[in-house]
Design a protein around this motif. Structure first.
Motif, mmCIF file in Angstrom:
data_model
loop_
_atom_site.group_PDB
_atom_site.id
_atom_site.type_symbol
_atom_site.label_atom_id
_atom_site.label_comp_id
_atom_site.label_asym_id
_atom_site.label_seq_id
_atom_site.Cartn_x
_atom_site.Cartn_y
_atom_site.Cartn_z
ATOM 1 N N GLU A 1 54.121 63.878 52.379
ATOM 2 C CA GLU A 1 53.261 64.890 51.765
ATOM 3 C C GLU A 1 53.001 64.520 50.313
ATOM 4 O O GLU A 1 53.937 64.370 49.518
ATOM 5 C CB GLU A 1 53.892 66.274 51.843
ATOM 6 C CG GLU A 1 52.961 67.376 51.356
ATOM 7 C CD GLU A 1 53.460 68.764 51.721
ATOM 8 O OE1 GLU A 1 52.632 69.687 51.744
ATOM 9 O OE2 GLU A 1 54.666 68.921 51.991
ATOM 10 N N ILE A 2 51.726 64.351 49.994
ATOM 11 C CA ILE A 2 51.285 64.032 48.641
ATOM 12 C C ILE A 2 50.583 65.270 48.096
ATOM 13 O O ILE A 2 49.632 65.767 48.709
ATOM 14 C CB ILE A 2 50.314 62.832 48.630
ATOM 15 C CG1 ILE A 2 50.964 61.611 49.303
ATOM 16 C CG2 ILE A 2 49.880 62.499 47.209
ATOM 17 C CD1 ILE A 2 49.992 60.468 49.545
ATOM 18 N N ARG A 3 51.032 65.762 46.944
ATOM 19 C CA ARG A 3 50.474 66.991 46.397
ATOM 20 C C ARG A 3 50.085 66.812 44.936
ATOM 21 O O ARG A 3 50.896 66.403 44.101
ATOM 22 C CB ARG A 3 51.479 68.153 46.525
ATOM 23 C CG ARG A 3 51.602 68.705 47.930
ATOM 24 C CD ARG A 3 50.346 69.496 48.302
ATOM 25 N NE ARG A 3 50.336 69.856 49.725
ATOM 26 C CZ ARG A 3 49.681 69.203 50.662
ATOM 27 N NH1 ARG A 3 48.995 68.127 50.338
ATOM 28 N NH2 ARG A 3 49.698 69.615 51.921
ATOM 29 N N ASP A 4 48.815 67.130 44.654
ATOM 30 C CA ASP A 4 48.285 67.174 43.281
ATOM 31 C C ASP A 4 48.562 65.890 42.505
ATOM 32 O O ASP A 4 48.859 65.916 41.307
ATOM 33 C CB ASP A 4 48.866 68.380 42.526
ATOM 34 C CG ASP A 4 48.521 69.706 43.192
ATOM 35 O OD1 ASP A 4 47.386 69.840 43.661
ATOM 36 O OD2 ASP A 4 49.402 70.584 43.258
ATOM 37 N N LEU A 5 48.439 64.763 43.178
ATOM 38 C CA LEU A 5 48.746 63.469 42.559
ATOM 39 C C LEU A 5 47.644 63.076 41.577
ATOM 40 O O LEU A 5 46.459 63.151 41.886
ATOM 41 C CB LEU A 5 48.887 62.403 43.639
ATOM 42 C CG LEU A 5 49.548 61.091 43.205
ATOM 43 C CD1 LEU A 5 51.034 61.317 42.930
ATOM 44 C CD2 LEU A 5 49.379 60.031 44.293
ATOM 45 N N ALA A 6 48.046 62.663 40.398
ATOM 46 C CA ALA A 6 47.116 62.168 39.379
ATOM 47 C C ALA A 6 47.562 60.785 38.944
ATOM 48 O O ALA A 6 48.710 60.587 38.551
ATOM 49 C CB ALA A 6 47.084 63.108 38.174
ATOM 50 N N LEU A 7 46.635 59.813 39.037
ATOM 51 C CA LEU A 7 46.950 58.437 38.672
ATOM 52 C C LEU A 7 45.992 57.877 37.633
ATOM 53 O O LEU A 7 46.056 56.693 37.315
ATOM 54 C CB LEU A 7 46.901 57.540 39.924
ATOM 55 C CG LEU A 7 48.019 57.730 40.944
ATOM 56 C CD1 LEU A 7 47.656 57.056 42.259
ATOM 57 C CD2 LEU A 7 49.321 57.156 40.411
ATOM 58 N N GLY A 8 45.078 58.714 37.130
ATOM 59 C CA GLY A 8 44.022 58.175 36.302
ATOM 60 C C GLY A 8 43.002 57.493 37.186
ATOM 61 O O GLY A 8 43.028 57.616 38.409
ATOM 62 N N ASP A 9 42.063 56.758 36.582
ATOM 63 C CA ASP A 9 41.026 56.064 37.358
ATOM 64 C C ASP A 9 40.347 57.008 38.334
ATOM 65 O O ASP A 9 40.113 56.676 39.502
ATOM 66 C CB ASP A 9 41.610 54.866 38.115
ATOM 67 C CG ASP A 9 42.233 53.840 37.193
ATOM 68 O OD1 ASP A 9 41.732 53.683 36.086
ATOM 69 O OD2 ASP A 9 43.232 53.214 37.591
ATOM 70 N N ASP A 10 40.064 58.223 37.906
ATOM 71 C CA ASP A 10 39.365 59.246 38.698
ATOM 72 C C ASP A 10 40.233 59.880 39.777
ATOM 73 O O ASP A 10 39.745 60.717 40.539
ATOM 74 C CB ASP A 10 38.097 58.678 39.355
ATOM 75 C CG ASP A 10 37.054 58.261 38.334
ATOM 76 O OD1 ASP A 10 36.998 58.900 37.268
ATOM 77 O OD2 ASP A 10 36.307 57.323 38.610
ATOM 78 N N ILE B 1 55.452 63.639 45.566
ATOM 79 C CA ILE B 1 55.449 62.991 46.880
ATOM 80 C C ILE B 1 56.753 63.374 47.565
ATOM 81 O O ILE B 1 57.835 63.207 46.983
ATOM 82 C CB ILE B 1 55.337 61.459 46.760
ATOM 83 C CG1 ILE B 1 54.005 61.071 46.114
ATOM 84 C CG2 ILE B 1 55.483 60.799 48.127
ATOM 85 C CD1 ILE B 1 53.866 59.581 45.836
ATOM 86 N N SER B 2 56.644 63.912 48.767
ATOM 87 C CA SER B 2 57.828 64.324 49.524
ATOM 88 C C SER B 2 57.940 63.508 50.796
ATOM 89 O O SER B 2 56.936 63.213 51.457
ATOM 90 C CB SER B 2 57.751 65.815 49.880
ATOM 91 O OG SER B 2 57.730 66.606 48.713
ATOM 92 N N ILE B 3 59.172 63.152 51.132
ATOM 93 C CA ILE B 3 59.467 62.402 52.344
ATOM 94 C C ILE B 3 60.290 63.312 53.254
ATOM 95 O O ILE B 3 61.430 63.642 52.933
ATOM 96 C CB ILE B 3 60.237 61.102 52.040
ATOM 97 C CG1 ILE B 3 59.516 60.281 50.960
ATOM 98 C CG2 ILE B 3 60.460 60.300 53.313
ATOM 99 C CD1 ILE B 3 58.130 59.822 51.330
ATOM 100 N N PHE B 4 59.696 63.748 54.349
ATOM 101 C CA PHE B 4 60.350 64.664 55.283
ATOM 102 C C PHE B 4 60.976 65.855 54.556
ATOM 103 O O PHE B 4 62.121 66.201 54.766
ATOM 104 C CB PHE B 4 61.374 63.918 56.136
ATOM 105 C CG PHE B 4 60.740 63.115 57.245
ATOM 106 C CD1 PHE B 4 60.695 63.595 58.546
ATOM 107 C CD2 PHE B 4 60.157 61.880 56.986
ATOM 108 C CE1 PHE B 4 60.088 62.871 59.556
ATOM 109 C CE2 PHE B 4 59.550 61.138 57.994
ATOM 110 C CZ PHE B 4 59.510 61.633 59.292
ATOM 111 N N GLY B 5 60.169 66.436 53.674
ATOM 112 C CA GLY B 5 60.564 67.657 52.992
ATOM 113 C C GLY B 5 61.379 67.473 51.732
ATOM 114 O O GLY B 5 61.632 68.443 51.012
ATOM 115 N N GLN B 6 61.776 66.237 51.418
ATOM 116 C CA GLN B 6 62.588 65.980 50.240
ATOM 117 C C GLN B 6 61.753 65.323 49.139
ATOM 118 O O GLN B 6 61.095 64.312 49.389
ATOM 119 C CB GLN B 6 63.780 65.070 50.582
ATOM 120 C CG GLN B 6 64.745 65.663 51.595
ATOM 121 C CD GLN B 6 65.391 66.931 51.072
ATOM 122 O OE1 GLN B 6 65.860 66.990 49.936
ATOM 123 N NE2 GLN B 6 65.400 67.973 51.910
ATOM 124 N N PRO B 7 61.754 65.897 47.933
ATOM 125 C CA PRO B 7 61.011 65.270 46.831
ATOM 126 C C PRO B 7 61.499 63.848 46.590
ATOM 127 O O PRO B 7 62.708 63.583 46.584
ATOM 128 C CB PRO B 7 61.317 66.171 45.636
ATOM 129 C CG PRO B 7 61.734 67.482 46.228
ATOM 130 C CD PRO B 7 62.434 67.141 47.513
#
Length: 500
Positions: free
Chosen positions: A266-275, A317-323
């Motif tokens: 699960e990827i949530r509200d990820l910001a990496l720059g480059d749009d 980023i969560s892996i099977f429910g774990q941050p």
């Protein structure tokens, strides 16, 4: 041969190109009028890059003729003559990083007196060129300090200083922000008005309608359409690129279970720059989700963030429910992520090491104690991996660089699986491998799904995407379309190219 009309910056007549026994261009004809901005488009493998290599003198045709400015192309070894007639601004750097801006601008074209370079004249001519382009940088600045936009300006200005009036732009906007794209387009239009001709190669189809006048569509080594853009609607352009009968036949062979499953990635509200801001995506356990997009769309950066190679500015980023800890490859691997990079030669393989050493680099701590590796444990693990993955090698001791591309790729996937990940991230996993190896790699992905892994497959290849349970299309950093398994090739290509 029919008479060649005057007024063309570049022409190819009946051009055939073979590499060994493989013919990649089949009698291509193209004629680009002086002052035109011609787009050349097509899916990967259509023949665009090969045609450019002939128009720039990198290769010679096996049959047919190349003409520039109405004259036969120079001899292949006469690089000065080629530079005076045509220049290509590639997506990758073609300036020399540790030379100054002035030295790059006048490269191979330095004014000289009595056989000696006049560095005062070099600097004066560079300053004049920079002023013409309104580029506010010092001529004494080392080129590696330039931004992407400034580097492109230097390359175009260098081509004009060398005398070229025909410029090929290869994916020029892939790394530019919108305001930089607008400035580039303004400069292209001004140069067109002055009689400079452009050949524009881009996967961003919405841009070619903005900047180009005509388009050539290539498919499988042939020109299949050649027309003014205002006579070729976007649906017709995509249809020409895709062609008839481009079904992969794989989507119906892998039914998806309707049983409830837990979220694996699960990827949530990820910001990496480059749009890339506020990016969200989830992959269930036992599911394969495709993340499709062009080069520069952001898909590879997302994969790198999940693998720990890119440090996000925000998000989780969560892996099977774990941050999961972000920005560390080792920490993400420990959290349960296996990763296969796009370019096995640059970021994947250790070419001077053996097959076995490549397979176990992610699990060395499991093969011994106190920093000492048990050769028996390593051999057993390697032999099991070779057997399970179907790697064709004389033994685990064989140098991996001696294997075929398909077997090298299997080894990369095997190394990612060696750590028993719960999330598997694959970036273009079958790129550059033969059909049999593709099928084997698809089988490995199916087996990973069957074991309950969440698989994120990053690609713009239709065949790879066809094995996915669903596909999210990313364009300029955001998801613009989502497809279930029954997607149509035309719709997928249109979404990837930004024509949604």
């Amino acid at each position: 041969m029919t008479a060649i009309a005057p007024g063309f910056a570049a022409e190819a007549h009946g051009v055939v190109k073979r590499f060994g026994p493989i013919e990649v261009l089949h009698g291509v004809d193209i004629a680009i009028p002086v002052g035109d901005a011609r787009a050349i488009v097509g899916r990967n493998g259509a023949g665009k890059s090969t045609l450019v290599s002939l128009l720039t003198g990198i290769h010679s045709p096996n049959a047919g003729e190349i003409r520039l400015a109405g004259q036969p192309a120079p001899a292949q070894g006469d690089r000065r003559a080629w530079r005076e007639r045509v220049a290509c601004v590639y997506q990758r750097w073609m300036v020399i990083p540790h030379l100054t801006v002035a030295e790059n601008l006048l490269l191979n074209n330095q004014p000289a007196r009595a056989g000696l370079v006049s560095w005062r004249s070099v600097r004066d001519r560079a300053m004049a060129a920079l002023a013409d382009w309104e580029l506010d940088v010092s001529p004494d600045l080392e080129a590696w300090r330039l931004t992407v936009e400034q580097r492109q300006i230097v390359e175009i200005a260098r081509a004009l200083l060398q005398g070229s009036r025909f410029i090929i732009l290869d994916e020029p906007t892939a790394e530019l922000e919108r305001k930089e794209v607008n400035r580039l387009f303004d400069r292209i239009r001004a140069l067109q008005d002055a009689g400079v001709t452009f050949l524009y190669i881009s996967h961003h189809l919405e841009e070619i309608y903005e900047i180009c006048r005509t388009v050539t569509v290539m498919r499988d080594g042939d020109v299949v359409a050649d027309a003014p853009l205002d006579e070729l609607p976007r649906d017709a352009l995509v249809a020409a690129m895709v062609g008839p009968g481009v079904a992969t036949g794989r989507r119906q062979s892998r039914p998806v279970s309707d049983a409830p499953v837990k979220t694996g990635l699960e990827i949530r509200d990820l910001a990496l720059g480059d749009d890339i801001e506020g990016f969200n995506l989830s992959v269930a356990a036992g599911e394969c989700v495709g993340l499709a997009g062009l080069a520069g769309s952001g898909k590879d950066r997302i994969a790198e963030a999940v693998a720990g190679l890119a440090v996000p500015k925000a998000g989780t980023i969560s892996i099977f429910g774990q941050p999961a800890p972000l920005g560390s490859v080792a920490a993400m691997r420990a959290a349960g992520v296996g990763y296969v990079a796009r370019d096995r030669h640059v970021r994947g393989l250790f070419p001077q090491m053996s097959v076995g050493e490549n397979l176990v680099t992610t699990i060395l701590e499991r093969l011994g104690r106190l920093g000492l590796i048990s050769s028996a444990k390593q051999a057993a693990t390697v032999n099991d991996q070779i057997r399970t993955l179907g790697i064709v090698a004389t033994s685990g001791e064989q140098r991996i660089s001696e294997l075929s591309g398909g077997n090298q790729q299997k080894a990369m996937v095997g190394r990612a699986l060696a750590s028993s990940p719960r999330v598997l991230v694959l970036d273009a996993p079958t790129q550059g491998v033969d059909v049999a190896s593709k099928e084997a790699l698809y089988g490995i992905i199916d087996a990973a799904k069957a074991r309950g892994m969440a698989v994120l497959l990053v690609s713009d290849d239709l065949d790879e995407l066809s094995i996915c349970d669903r596909v999210a299309v990313i364009f300029r950093g955001r998801i613009t379309r989502s497809f279930a398994r029954d997607w149509k090739e035309h719709d997928m290509v249109a979404a990837i190219e930004g024509l949604y």
